[in-house]
Scaffold this active site. Structure first.
Site, short mmCIF file in Angstrom:
data_model
loop_
_atom_site.label_atom_id
_atom_site.label_comp_id
_atom_site.label_asym_id
_atom_site.label_seq_id
_atom_site.Cartn_x
_atom_site.Cartn_y
_atom_site.Cartn_z
CB CYS A 2 -0.88 0.05 1.24
SG CYS A 2 -1.79 -1.46 1.54
NE ARG A 27 4.09 1.45 -1.84
CZ ARG A 27 5.16 0.72 -1.57
NH1 ARG A 27 6.23 0.83 -2.32
NH2 ARG A 27 5.17 -0.10 -0.55
CD1 TRP A 76 -2.44 -5.38 -2.64
CD2 TRP A 76 -3.39 -4.46 -4.42
NE1 TRP A 76 -2.62 -6.36 -3.58
CE2 TRP A 76 -3.20 -5.83 -4.68
CE3 TRP A 76 -3.99 -3.66 -5.41
CZ2 TRP A 76 -3.56 -6.42 -5.89
CZ3 TRP A 76 -4.35 -4.26 -6.61
CH2 TRP A 76 -4.13 -5.60 -6.83
CG ASN A 102 2.08 0.45 3.56
OD1 ASN A 102 0.89 0.77 3.53
ND2 ASN A 102 2.99 1.00 2.79
CD GLU A 487 4.08 -17.70 -17.53
OE1 GLU A 487 3.07 -18.07 -18.13
OE2 GLU A 487 4.23 -16.53 -17.11
CE LYS A 491 4.63 -13.63 -19.15
NZ LYS A 491 3.70 -14.17 -18.21
CD GLU A 494 2.27 -11.91 -21.95
OE1 GLU A 494 1.12 -11.45 -22.02
OE2 GLU A 494 2.66 -12.55 -20.97
CG HIS A 510 5.59 -37.57 -30.72
ND1 HIS A 510 5.50 -38.85 -31.18
CD2 HIS A 510 6.02 -37.67 -29.43
CE1 HIS A 510 5.81 -39.71 -30.22
NE2 HIS A 510 6.14 -39.01 -29.14
CE LYS A 609 -1.48 -7.33 -14.71
NZ LYS A 609 -0.51 -8.39 -14.99
#
Ligand code: M6R
Length: 614
Positions: A2, A27, A76, A102, A487, A491, A494, A510, A609
């Protein structure tokens, strides 16, 4: 994660605090508030953005006028939904102490029970509120104490992490701050001082700052500041000169949010485990599913639904839950699950995983599973988002806001949550107490290993330089490292727009092997586990077709170096832990290739996002 801001000086505090909070909104942005001292302790706090708080202030600034001291917070959520009541500052019943915090108070539920039994009424669901009541309790027992003395005494009861500021008209004209595990900076102006969780709101006022260290407290007045340890021992502080641009400060000195978020991972990993991993006791505490744990353990089958990176985390979850808890698991793309009339019933548990908690396909899969009578559980990062609200129970990842479109720290946080969940499901069934302690010990060492891997950044930059013009990439891994191969490929594509594919290494023969030639970089995740020898053979197959091999291998391995053009060595760990480590070099490699190609890594083309449409 936060944002904190504080001001003491000769100027009107409210506008300074509000503009500081705007600088800190990256934040946390689910609610915000300020408290000031002008004889009384006026405050305002509400759900929503700092912009909304500013608008509310501008409508009725009168009660805030004349205050030259105050504190502010942008939140947050970790404990308790984003709402007016959960926004900071928190105040005691007499409304003469205000506190912002925080971090996470790990023993808050114990403290809360204790305080309630003594007659304290809680107005929020946050862990932070216990702090203000603790301060109040101590002050009531000895009203002659100073604010710093009562804060110091209160902190002796607190386990966990904090960065906090406290003000009170009972001991006016000072801000008391304390830090343990959550950063705080004091900005030094001319007859005025600023406090913040990072330098972003300070830099427009002064470049001179003092960073508090863990375990330190400070009393800030208009005349100066005094720093002591929480044990009351005076410490010498050095004044640092800031030489950052504002934009860079928001990104913690990094070029992009994505890089900042990659480097935040050791800290985030600690946050995810904080208060949950009890290695010595050999148990995992997951408050959000505690009441449902027996039902979860009795599931005939678990189905995990998610999209993109969260789906990759789900695949690792499948391996972990089957390995540790011996419950059958299936992983489905949420978009497929929702439309393929799946066979689901009351004996099944459906787990949806989502960073944002708003992904349209994942939400639709959740609703479809609920309609069919399954128990639905969520793993989410954004507290109070739609998915946690619609699931019966769940676990928050506590990774903090992820700004870069490419998910990095949210992924590792999800995998840690799945590891903890798998162990919680195993307890008393498939795992002994000693095995449990060993597995938890290994997990708690991950942040340290991750920090070590991040030190390889320079080597990874060199590799990125030599491969930045490649047109295709192949990522291969086996077992737990197969989802990491997927993954890694996601990454790269994208953010760099290079075509990349991930495969289980044994599948290469294969089909994909036809693609191998001297222009095809192949990334092997070849750490030492039960399929290590098999992956060495796969590397040989690629080498003999002149493919260019980059390998991620375990420290001390000499075999792989013989075959690969580049080897990135990472600490050895068990197969179950490996995805948390092997993914980090792949995140860095994608980042450095993309920036060398001039791509906008934080906002890649065509992507959002949060994908809230089909
Ligand atoms: O917010 P979610 O985790 O539900 O998002 C799912 C995907 O859209 C997301 O992981 C996407 O694939 C990321 N851009 C990957 O980096």
């Amino acid at each position: 994660m936060c944002g904190i801001v504080g001001y003491i000086g000769m100027r009107e505090a409210a506008p300074i605090l509000l503009s500081g909070l705007q600088r800190l909104e990256y934040r946390g942005y689910d609610s915000a508030g300020i408290a000031l001292q002008n004889g009384g302790l006026p405050f305002m706090k509400q759900k929503g953005s700092v912009g909304a708080l500013l608008a509310a202030y501008e409508e009725s600034p009168a009660k805030m006028v004349g205050a030259t001291l105050g504190i502010g917070h942008t939140r947050w959520a970790t404990h308790g939904d984003p709402s007016d009541r959960n926004a900071h500052p928190h105040l005691n019943a007499d409304e003469d102490i205000a506190l912002i915090h925080n971090g996470i108070v790990e023993n808050y539920s114990l403290l809360r029970k204790e305080l309630i039994s003594e007659g304290y009424a809680f107005l929020s669901d946050t862990d932070s509120e216990v702090l203000v009541h603790l301060v109040d309790r101590i002050w009531k027992t000895d009203p002659s104490l100073s604010l710093e003395a009562v804060v110091r005494a209160a902190l002796r009861h607190v386990e966990g992490a904090y960065g906090l500021c406290v003000i009170s008209p009972r001991d006016p004209d000072k801000i008391v701050v304390a830090r343990k595990g959550s950063p705080l900076v004091i900005g030094i102006g001319e007859g005025e001082y600023f406090i913040a969780s990072d330098a972003a709101p300070i830099v427009e006022h002064t470049k001179k700052v003092v960073y508090l260290s863990d375990g330190e407290m400070a009393v800030v007045t208009r005349e100066g500041y005094q720093v002591k340890t929480i044990e009351n021992v005076e410490t010498e502080k050095v004044i640092t000169e800031l030489d950052f641009s504002l934009e860079k400060i928001e990104k913690g000195g990094f070029e992009h949010f994505m890089l900042k978020e990659i480097f935040e991972q050791p800290e985030v990993m600690r946050d995810v485990m904080r208060g949950r991993v009890r290695t010595e006791e050999g148990r995992v505490v997951l408050g959000g599913i505690e009441d449902y744990l027996d039902r979860l353990k009795q599931a005939k089958r678990i189905v995990i639904c998610a999209c993109g990176t969260s789906w990759h985390a789900g695949l690792i979850g499948e391996y972990l839950i089957e390995d540790f808890a011996r419950i059958p698991v299936e992983v489905d793309y949420a978009s497929e699950f929702r439309y393929r009339n799946p066979i689901i019933g009351p004996d099944d548990v459906v787990i949806v995983i989502s960073q944002s908690g708003e992904t349209a396909d994942t939400l639709a899969a959740l609703r479809a599973a609920k309609e069919k009578g399954a128990m639905v559980m969520g793993i989410c990062n954004v507290v109070g988002s739609t998915i946690p609200r619609e699931t019966m129970c769940g676990i928050y990842t506590h990774a903090g806001p992820e700004v870069g479109v490419a998910s990095t720290k949210a992924f590792t946080a999800q995998v840690i949550v799945l590891y903890m969940l798998a162990l919680a499901l195993s307890k008393g069934r498939t795992i002994s107490h000693d095995e449990m302690r060993l597995s938890l010990k290994e997990l708690s060492q991950v942040p340290e290993h991750a920090a070590k891997i991040l030190e390889l950044d320079a080597q990874i930059q060199t590799i990125a330089e030599s491969f930045k013009d490649a047109r295709n990439f192949l990522y291969l891994g086996r077992g737990y490292n197969f989802p990491v191969a997927l993954e890694g490929a996601l990454k790269l594509k994208e953010i760099s727009y290079i075509h990349a594919e991930g495969y289980p290494a044994a599948e290469m023969k294969h089909g994909p092997i036809a693609l191998i030639d001297e222009d095809m970089p192949v990334i092997f995740i070849a750490t030492r586990d039960s399929s290590y020898n098999k992956i060495l053979s796969n590397i040989e197959e690629v080498r003999s077709r002149k493919g260019r091999v980059i390998a991620i291998a375990s420290e001390g391995d000499t075999e792989v170096a013989r075959l690969a053009e580049h080897v990135i060595y990472i600490p050895q760990a068990s197969a179950q832990i490996m995805p948390l480590l092997t993914v980090i070099p792949l995140q860095l490699l994608s980042y450095h290739i993309a920036t060398r190609r001039g791509c906008n890594v934080d906002r890649p083309r065509n992507l959002a996002k949060s994908v809230t449409v089909e």
